[in-house]
Scaffold this motif. Structure first.
Motif, PDB file in Angstrom:
ATOM      1  N   ALA A 106      -2.686  -4.561 -82.074  1.00  0.00           N
ATOM      2  CA  ALA A 106      -1.831  -5.712 -82.371  1.00  0.00           C
ATOM      3  C   ALA A 106      -1.123  -5.524 -83.704  1.00  0.00           C
ATOM      4  O   ALA A 106       0.076  -5.799 -83.828  1.00  0.00           O
ATOM      5  CB  ALA A 106      -2.664  -6.989 -82.389  1.00  0.00           C
ATOM      6  N   ARG A 107      -1.865  -5.024 -84.697  1.00  0.00           N
ATOM      7  CA  ARG A 107      -1.245  -4.805 -86.008  1.00  0.00           C
ATOM      8  C   ARG A 107      -0.130  -3.763 -85.904  1.00  0.00           C
ATOM      9  O   ARG A 107       0.935  -3.922 -86.466  1.00  0.00           O
ATOM     10  CB  ARG A 107      -2.279  -4.330 -87.022  1.00  0.00           C
ATOM     11  CG  ARG A 107      -3.408  -5.290 -87.327  1.00  0.00           C
ATOM     12  CD  ARG A 107      -2.948  -6.539 -88.031  1.00  0.00           C
ATOM     13  NE  ARG A 107      -2.163  -6.290 -89.241  1.00  0.00           N
ATOM     14  CZ  ARG A 107      -2.677  -5.992 -90.425  1.00  0.00           C
ATOM     15  NH1 ARG A 107      -3.967  -5.911 -90.584  1.00  0.00           N
ATOM     16  NH2 ARG A 107      -1.890  -5.796 -91.466  1.00  0.00           N
TER      17      ARG A 107
ATOM     18  N   ARG B 145      -6.271  -3.517 -84.043  1.00  0.00           N
ATOM     19  CA  ARG B 145      -5.432  -2.452 -84.609  1.00  0.00           C
ATOM     20  C   ARG B 145      -4.142  -2.308 -83.820  1.00  0.00           C
ATOM     21  O   ARG B 145      -3.067  -2.164 -84.389  1.00  0.00           O
ATOM     22  CB  ARG B 145      -6.191  -1.133 -84.595  1.00  0.00           C
ATOM     23  CG  ARG B 145      -7.254  -1.100 -85.644  1.00  0.00           C
ATOM     24  CD  ARG B 145      -7.767   0.302 -85.841  1.00  0.00           C
ATOM     25  NE  ARG B 145      -8.435   0.374 -87.130  1.00  0.00           N
ATOM     26  CZ  ARG B 145      -8.964   1.473 -87.624  1.00  0.00           C
ATOM     27  NH1 ARG B 145      -8.896   2.586 -86.941  1.00  0.00           N
ATOM     28  NH2 ARG B 145      -9.545   1.467 -88.802  1.00  0.00           N
TER      29      ARG B 145
ATOM     30  N   LYS C 273      -4.187 -14.305 -81.736  1.00  0.00           N
ATOM     31  CA  LYS C 273      -3.635 -14.057 -80.400  1.00  0.00           C
ATOM     32  C   LYS C 273      -4.409 -13.006 -79.626  1.00  0.00           C
ATOM     33  O   LYS C 273      -4.345 -12.958 -78.409  1.00  0.00           O
ATOM     34  CB  LYS C 273      -2.173 -13.605 -80.515  1.00  0.00           C
ATOM     35  CG  LYS C 273      -1.235 -14.690 -80.939  1.00  0.00           C
ATOM     36  CD  LYS C 273      -0.947 -15.640 -79.788  1.00  0.00           C
ATOM     37  CE  LYS C 273      -0.028 -16.737 -80.257  1.00  0.00           C
ATOM     38  NZ  LYS C 273       0.206 -17.756 -79.259  1.00  0.00           N
ATOM     39  N   VAL C 274      -5.091 -12.125 -80.335  1.00  0.00           N
ATOM     40  CA  VAL C 274      -5.745 -11.012 -79.643  1.00  0.00           C
ATOM     41  C   VAL C 274      -7.262 -11.085 -79.736  1.00  0.00           C
ATOM     42  O   VAL C 274      -7.959 -10.942 -78.737  1.00  0.00           O
ATOM     43  CB  VAL C 274      -5.235  -9.660 -80.200  1.00  0.00           C
ATOM     44  CG1 VAL C 274      -6.028  -8.506 -79.618  1.00  0.00           C
ATOM     45  CG2 VAL C 274      -3.760  -9.503 -79.877  1.00  0.00           C
TER      46      VAL C 274
ATOM     47  N   ALA D 116       2.069  -7.385 -85.537  1.00  0.00           N
ATOM     48  CA  ALA D 116       1.466  -8.679 -85.814  1.00  0.00           C
ATOM     49  C   ALA D 116       0.757  -8.654 -87.161  1.00  0.00           C
ATOM     50  O   ALA D 116       0.061  -7.701 -87.478  1.00  0.00           O
ATOM     51  CB  ALA D 116       0.468  -9.044 -84.720  1.00  0.00           C
ATOM     52  N   GLY D 117       0.938  -9.710 -87.943  1.00  0.00           N
ATOM     53  CA  GLY D 117       0.217  -9.837 -89.207  1.00  0.00           C
ATOM     54  C   GLY D 117      -1.261 -10.049 -88.933  1.00  0.00           C
ATOM     55  O   GLY D 117      -1.641 -10.299 -87.794  1.00  0.00           O
ATOM     56  N   PRO D 118      -2.098  -9.963 -89.980  1.00  0.00           N
ATOM     57  CA  PRO D 118      -3.550 -10.060 -89.758  1.00  0.00           C
ATOM     58  C   PRO D 118      -3.958 -11.349 -89.048  1.00  0.00           C
ATOM     59  O   PRO D 118      -4.773 -11.329 -88.128  1.00  0.00           O
ATOM     60  CB  PRO D 118      -4.130 -10.011 -91.171  1.00  0.00           C
ATOM     61  CG  PRO D 118      -3.021  -9.681 -92.087  1.00  0.00           C
ATOM     62  CD  PRO D 118      -1.732  -9.772 -91.372  1.00  0.00           C
TER      63      PRO D 118
ATOM     64  N   TYR E  47      -2.084 -13.492 -87.202  1.00  0.00           N
ATOM     65  CA  TYR E  47      -1.526 -13.572 -85.853  1.00  0.00           C
ATOM     66  C   TYR E  47      -2.317 -12.687 -84.894  1.00  0.00           C
ATOM     67  O   TYR E  47      -2.642 -13.081 -83.776  1.00  0.00           O
ATOM     68  CB  TYR E  47      -0.054 -13.140 -85.899  1.00  0.00           C
ATOM     69  CG  TYR E  47       0.715 -13.411 -84.624  1.00  0.00           C
ATOM     70  CD1 TYR E  47       1.277 -14.652 -84.393  1.00  0.00           C
ATOM     71  CD2 TYR E  47       0.883 -12.421 -83.655  1.00  0.00           C
ATOM     72  CE1 TYR E  47       1.981 -14.915 -83.234  1.00  0.00           C
ATOM     73  CE2 TYR E  47       1.584 -12.673 -82.493  1.00  0.00           C
ATOM     74  CZ  TYR E  47       2.138 -13.921 -82.286  1.00  0.00           C
ATOM     75  OH  TYR E  47       2.824 -14.175 -81.135  1.00  0.00           O
ATOM     76  N   ALA E  48      -2.648 -11.486 -85.359  1.00  0.00           N
ATOM     77  CA  ALA E  48      -3.419 -10.566 -84.514  1.00  0.00           C
ATOM     78  C   ALA E  48      -4.785 -11.155 -84.190  1.00  0.00           C
ATOM     79  O   ALA E  48      -5.262 -11.098 -83.051  1.00  0.00           O
ATOM     80  CB  ALA E  48      -3.595  -9.216 -85.213  1.00  0.00           C
TER      81      ALA E  48
END
Ligand SMILES: Nc1ncnc2c1ncn2[C@@H]1O[C@H](COP(=O)(O)OP(=O)(O)OP(=O)(O)O)[C@@H](O)[C@H]1O
Ligand SMILES: [Mg+2]
Lengths: 400, 416
Positions: free
Chosen positions: B317-318, B315, B330-331, B322-324, B326-327
């Motif tokens: 990250a979003r 959440r 990367k996370v 960040a798009g779904p 990418y999040a």
């Protein structure tokens, strides 16, 4: 079918909240900050008729109408489970309102995914990425936005300076103290310069001293950057010290929206009076109504002159709310409209003040707060005296 | 005065304090030791002892030096260039006669047979015929009895047998052997099978590990996301292989995969195939069955790590833009790596030792190293080879673990 039921339920529940909002706007027309849902067309954030249910049965948020001005520090305050986080999550885009729409800078953001909203967010548990260093955490929103490298570094450096963590940039979140992690979370939510920052009980996990320090720091940053902050807490002290305006939530309904002092001085209903600060509540019946005052009869205990804030008609029951510090000891006879004889039951010494439990008007849970100055030495259990208070300090409210 | 008194009393207090602490510490350590002692003994007796004994038989073999003492002694300074002289044949004759009388000639012939396949019967018949001979010279007589004694190979075996330690088994396990001059040379083609088998074991294990990861990761993700009521049911389905014995699972696969089995039946009745595909006794079947059995081992560590990842990370990250995908990448994904590492390591190491499944579902070309270990122990009674293969597998596993550790780091592994 479900839709219909919900509509009906909401109509029934809407009433007290809706009326409160109207009254509030009438009472504070002169204030600088828009007091309630009517900021005007330039409202930065607007909730319009928002409802939310998770299971199709219980409404967690019931008809929320709320405007937040640009640059405002707006706090949602309420007991656990009152729907604060849910409201915040709808604004951030992680929950979809069941009904109604949310506007951000005049645009409806109902279908906008969270990452397009450009809203900074600080979570209760900080939500720092454990596999990244502090700097990488701060770089994350900038990388997503594809900022050039020098610009990125400059911003990270500035953000770290702002939260006084320049020396800790290379560390991982697990190597920081709670307060430091909190500051990193704050810096990360601000580093991409969002216009709106949401904070969900960001200080909940900190000890008292650190919390007070951070309250000051967040307030300071808010003033310097001029961002709009929507802040969630269930700590009334925190809400009172930090906010421009506070919305008190209970059970999915906003009970009152007001500036801190006003919320404390002039609670509009029993819930707010109880929730914000301490107060004595006396139930009685209205026997005469002559705005702004009213006369209330306490069964078997006497007649009290009170301020009619939110009452029905004559003969209807009411609850009187009276702050413990507004009670005067041994007033001159006739100097105050309400004077009663009392007996001290219990005294608690708290350093700068004392709290005395008294027996008044047939009740013995009446609390009086006395500042520790001259003249309290004789307040001892068993002592009889008189107590008095002004008409304006005693607020007649609709019983909830 | 007061000062010295103070410091004196300080030191007199300090000494007993330290002793007291030591006594308490010692008692605590003893108690801790007593708690682990039963398990320690158990492991020592049932694991470490047999294992080290086993390891030892990979390099230790005193059959020839014990049973052919004269011959091995006489060969000590044989240079291996020519056939040995009469003296050595004489020693051989005496040793063989005694072995015949003491009925140990079987062991000797078996040992020689390990290195010279087919020599066993010649050694035995030589011993039998020698027992009828009363006196020398033996050289010509023995060469007459069996051409074996007229070649240098067997003498090389006997000479190396003089030492109780041999590298033969280990060399053989990596497709090397001794020639007549006791030089190490590559085994000839028909004997050089073990490198292939090790490589095959590695490949099957990697394939199965990759397959369980690909299949298990999304399921683990789903399980971690679902509300408990639904995830419990799915979890039971995932865990089913855990509750059924490996043998039973494997036999079930045999039933499914055979030529007139369920899978071929369906494919043929749907007219996708005109004749049954060879699923049983194939690499495909082996990998399929092993993947099925290993799936929970890979999945569970990943699941338990995913469970511990706070949903607020994605959440956050979003909200940071960040798009779904990418999040997630990367996370979320980097935080699952310790679970992936643990699950894959577990499955990979378990796969290296698979035995039943390749034996039942695989063809001759799908047998893994454990099948050879089993064959050497159960059928050929060649403990030396079994131990050597086992030792190499163990060493390779440990090496892989160390490499893995260097790359990933032990502290990054999380089982639960
Ligand atoms: N994802 C969800 N599914 C179902 N019900 C939920 C969900 N999230 C919250 N609720 C319910 O909604 C109500 C309000 O929750 P919310 O988290 O908004 O409260 P809150 O005011 O933030 O409380 P707190 O101060 O404890 O954080 C609670 O009764 C909770 O059980
Ligand atoms: Mg909350």
């Amino acid at each position: 079918m479900l839709q219909l039921n919900r509509k009906q339920a909401y109509k029934g529940l809407q009433h007290p909240g809706g009326e409160l909002v109207l009254r509030q706007s009438a009472a504070t027309k002169s204030s600088l900050m828009p007091p309630n849902g009517h900021v005007g067309d330039d409202a930065f954030v607007r909730f319009a008729g928002i409802q939310k249910t998770y299971d199709g049965e219980a409404l967690i948020v019931k008809d929320l109408n709320l405007d937040i001005a640009r640059g405002e520090f707006f706090t949602m305050l309420g007991p656990s489970g009152s729907g604060k986080t849910t409201t915040l999550m709808m604004l951030a885009g992680f929950e979809v309102p069941t009904e109604g729409s949310i506007f951000l800078a005049g645009r409806s953001i109902g279908t906008m995914p969270p990452h397009k909203r450009d809203i900074g967010m600080v979570f209760q548990n900080y939500a720092l990425f454990p596999h990244m260093t502090v700097e990488e955490n701060l770089a994350f929103p900038l990388k997503v936005r594809k900022l050039p490298k020098p610009e990125m570094e400059a911003r990270i450096k500035r953000a770290l300076e702002m939260v006084r963590l320049s020396a800790q940039g290379k560390r991982r979140p697990a190597q920081l103290s709670g307060g430091q992690q909190q500051r990193v979370a704050l810096a990360r939510a601000l580093v991409f310069e969002p216009k709106l920052v949401l904070m969900d009980e960001p200080l909940g996990a900190l000890d008292k001293q650190l919390r007070e320090e951070m309250q000051f720091e967040i307030k300071h940053i808010h003033e310097n950057l001029g961002v709009t902050v929507v802040y969630v807490t269930h700590d009334q002290g925190e809400a009172l010290t930090m906010s421009d305006r506070i919305a008190v939530f209970n059970d999915g309904v906003i009970q009152q929206i007001a500036k801190p002092a006003e919320l404390y001085e002039r609670p509009e209903n029993v819930f707010v009076a109880k929730f914000i600060g301490e107060n004595n509540q006396l139930s009685g019946k209205i026997i005469a109504l002559n705005e702004p005052a009213c006369t209330v009869e306490m069964p078997g205990a006497g007649i009290i002159q009170a301020l009619a804030v939110n009452v029905g008609m004559v003969e209807q029951p009411t609850v009187l709310s009276l702050r413990p510090e507004r009670v005067k000891l041994n007033p001159l006879p006739g100097s105050l409209p309400n004077i009663f004889s009392a007996k001290v039951m219990e005294v608690i010494y708290l350093g700068d003040h004392i709290r005395a439990r008294m027996s008044v008007c047939g009740r013995d849970d009446f609390v009086v707060k006395l500042s520790n100055s001259e003249g309290i030495a004789h307040v001892e259990p068993g002592v009889e005296m008189t107590l008095g208070w002004k008409m304006e300090d005693c607020r007649a409210l609709r019983p909830s | 005065m007061a000062l010295t008194m103070g410091s004196m009393s300080g030191s007199t207090v300090q000494l007993p304090l330290r002793t007291k602490l030591q006594r308490v510490e010692r008692r605590r350590k003893l108690r801790a030791f007593a708690l682990v002692l039963p398990l320690l003994l158990f492991i020592l007796i049932t694991f470490v002892l047999p294992l080290s004994r086993m390891m030892r038989s990979a390099i230790h073999d005193d059959t020839l030096s014990l049973l052919m003492p004269r011959t091995t002694a006489a060969l000590r300074d044989w240079d291996g260039k020519e056939l040995p002289e009469e003296r050595v044949y004489d020693a051989l004759a005496k040793d063989l006669k005694r072995a015949w009388m003491e009925k140990t000639v079987g062991k000797v012939s078996l040992r020689v047979n390990y290195e010279l396949p087919g020599a066993a019967s010649q050694v035995k018949s030589s011993a039998r015929k020698l027992s009828g001979l009363s006196g020398g010279p033996y050289k010509a007589a023995l060469i007459g009895i069996s051409p074996l004694w007229g070649e240098r190979d067997v003498w090389g075996v006997l000479k190396r047998g003089g030492s109780s330690y041999t590298g033969f088994y280990l060399l053989r396990s990596i497709d090397f052997e001794y020639n007549a001059n006791s030089r190490i040379v590559a085994s000839p083609g028909e004997k050089a099978i073990f490198r292939d088998v090790f490589l095959r074991t590695l490949m099957i294990s990697i394939t199965v590990t990759a397959a369980t990861l690909l299949l298990g990761f999304p399921v683990a993700y789903l399980l971690a996301k679902l509300p408990p009521s639904t995830s419990n049911l799915l979890m039971i389905v995932v865990l089913l292989p855990f509750w059924v014995s490996v043998l039973l699972l494997t036999t079930a696969w045999v039933v499914l995969l055979q030529d007139n089995g369920v899978i071929n039946g369906i494919l043929m009745s749907l007219h996708i195939l005109s004749e049954p595909a060879k699923l049983l006794y194939s690499r495909f079947g082996t990998v399929l069955a092993m993947t099925h059995i290993q799936l929970p081992f890979t999945l569970l560590p990943i699941y338990s790590v995913m469970k511990s990842i706070s949903p607020s990370h994605v959440r956050a990250a979003r909200s940071l833009g960040a798009g779904p995908f990418y999040a997630f990448w990367k996370v979320y994904f980097p935080q699952t790596l310790p679970g992936i590492a643990a699950g894959c390591l577990l499955t990979f190491i378990l796969c290296l030792g698979y035995y039943i499944t390749p034996a039942l579902v695989g063809g001759p070309g799908d047998q893994m190293i454990s099948n050879f270990v089993a064959a050497y122990t159960n059928q050929q009674l060649n403990w030396g080879m079994a131990s050597a293969l086992g030792a190499i597998l163990l060493t390779a596993t440990l090496l892989l673990y160390i490499v893995f550790n260097k790359l990933v780091g032990a502290d990054r592994i999380k089982i639960g």
